[in-house]
Design an enzyme around this catalytic site. Structure first.
Site, short mmCIF file in Angstrom:
data_model
loop_
_atom_site.label_atom_id
_atom_site.label_comp_id
_atom_site.label_asym_id
_atom_site.label_seq_id
_atom_site.Cartn_x
_atom_site.Cartn_y
_atom_site.Cartn_z
N TYR A 90 24.15 43.56 -6.94
CA TYR A 90 22.73 43.24 -7.13
C TYR A 90 22.58 41.82 -7.69
CZ TYR A 90 17.95 43.33 -8.86
OH TYR A 90 16.63 43.02 -9.11
N LYS A 109 20.66 38.48 -6.06
CA LYS A 109 19.57 37.71 -6.70
C LYS A 109 19.99 36.26 -6.95
CE LYS A 109 16.32 40.76 -6.66
NZ LYS A 109 15.06 40.54 -5.91
#
Ligand code: NDP
Ligand code: 8X3
Length: 267
Positions: A166, A170
């Protein structure tokens, strides 16, 4: 602000829940009747309910719910042309759709989780941008006009244990966003980055594959941001005078100082 938003067509991805849903309400609230909203997500019934709720509260605001999986590049590529003509000139794209799956560490990261997070958070955001940008660039005799708002995260600035994939997605969003702003410098298209810390939405429920008790534990003893807090910042950024770019925003709740430094009230 109301005047600056008047007449704009706003496309929000991931509008069925959390930050996307709240952003749709906030645009409708900021310019009642003045904006047209195109709301997209995979769960069309949920999206239709969001649209109905906005229309009930702001009857003169036009809202179009459309099913779209941003991780499907073919669907994204042709998406704008499938919209009714009055919704095709997108002025504001809010690239919000995104998700986290699991807290696994290498070498136990599930291949499917890896693929879904990159396909949604990174490829989806890039495909959406490429689908909408040509019309933005064609405005004003080629000078361009429009806003692209990308949802990053503190996770893109500060990787943490159990979040490697994750966080990497990002970080990729952050990097793409900064390149895009530089690439578009000779145009009037604004590229806006909004990076929240902890926000209580369906995010953690999705992370723990639907286990609500694990999701609730993430926020135990904390006072996380609400999706409305983030929505207000997005609408504020878009509502600035055309010459002002709110390029980069980091939003924390008051108890948070980094991805991992959090003050929790004792039980
Ligand atoms: P939610 O889970 O509440 O909302 C996520 C939204 O994304 C849903 O509407 C979901 O709709 C949509 N979505 C997921 N996958 C897809 C897909 N393939 N295609 C289209 N839509 C999709 O989470 P948040 O509101 O918290 O998350 C919104 C954004 O904010 C994400 O990018 C997230 O990474 C970011 N963020 C969240 C933080 C947090 O702490 N909550 C902090 C920092 C950033 P559906 O399932 O119907 O498709
Ligand atoms: C969501 C914030 O810290 O849970 O992007 O990854 S975090």
């Amino acid at each position: 602000m109301d005047k600056r938003l008047q007449g704009k067509t706003i496309l929000i991805t991931g509008a069925s829940s959390g930050i996307g849903r709240s952003t749709a309400f906030e645009f409708a609230r900021a310019a009642p009747g003045g904006v047209k909203l195109v709301l997209t997500a995979r769960r069309i019934e949920v999206l239709q309910k969001v649209a109905a709720d906005i229309t009930a509260q702001f009857p003169s605001t036009k809202v179009l719910p459309v099913q779209l999986d941003v991780s499907d590049p073919v669907a994204v590529r042709g998406f704008v042309d499938t919209l009714p003509a009055e919704y095709q000139e997108i002025d504001v794209l809010v690239n919000n759709a995104g998700l986290v799956r699991g807290v696994d560490k290498a070498p136990a990261i599930k291949e499917d989780d890896l693929n879904v997070m990159f396909a949604t958070n990174v490829h989806g955001l890039i495909h959406m941008t490429q689908a909408v940008l040509p019309r933005m660039l064609a405005r004003n005799g080629g000078a361009g006009a429009g806003d692209i708002v990308n949802l990053g995260s503190i996770a893109g600035r500060e990787p943490y244990v159990g979040g490697s994939i994750y966080c990497a997605t990002k970080a990729a969003v952050r990097s793409f966003t900064e390149s895009l702003r530089k690439e578009l410098i000779a145009t009037r298209v604004r590229v806006i980055s909004v990076d929240p810390g902890q926000v209580e939405t369906e995010f953690s429920v999705v992370r723990f594959y639907g286990d609500k008790s694990k999701a609730d534990a993430v926020y135990a003893g904390c006072d996380p941001l609400t999706p409305e807090d983030v929505a207000e910042s997005i609408v504020f950024a878009v509502g600035r005078r055309e010459n002002v770019v709110v390029a980069d925003t980091l939003l924390f709740p008051n108890h948070q100082a980094s991805a991992t430094i959090m003050h929790r009230r004792s039980a």
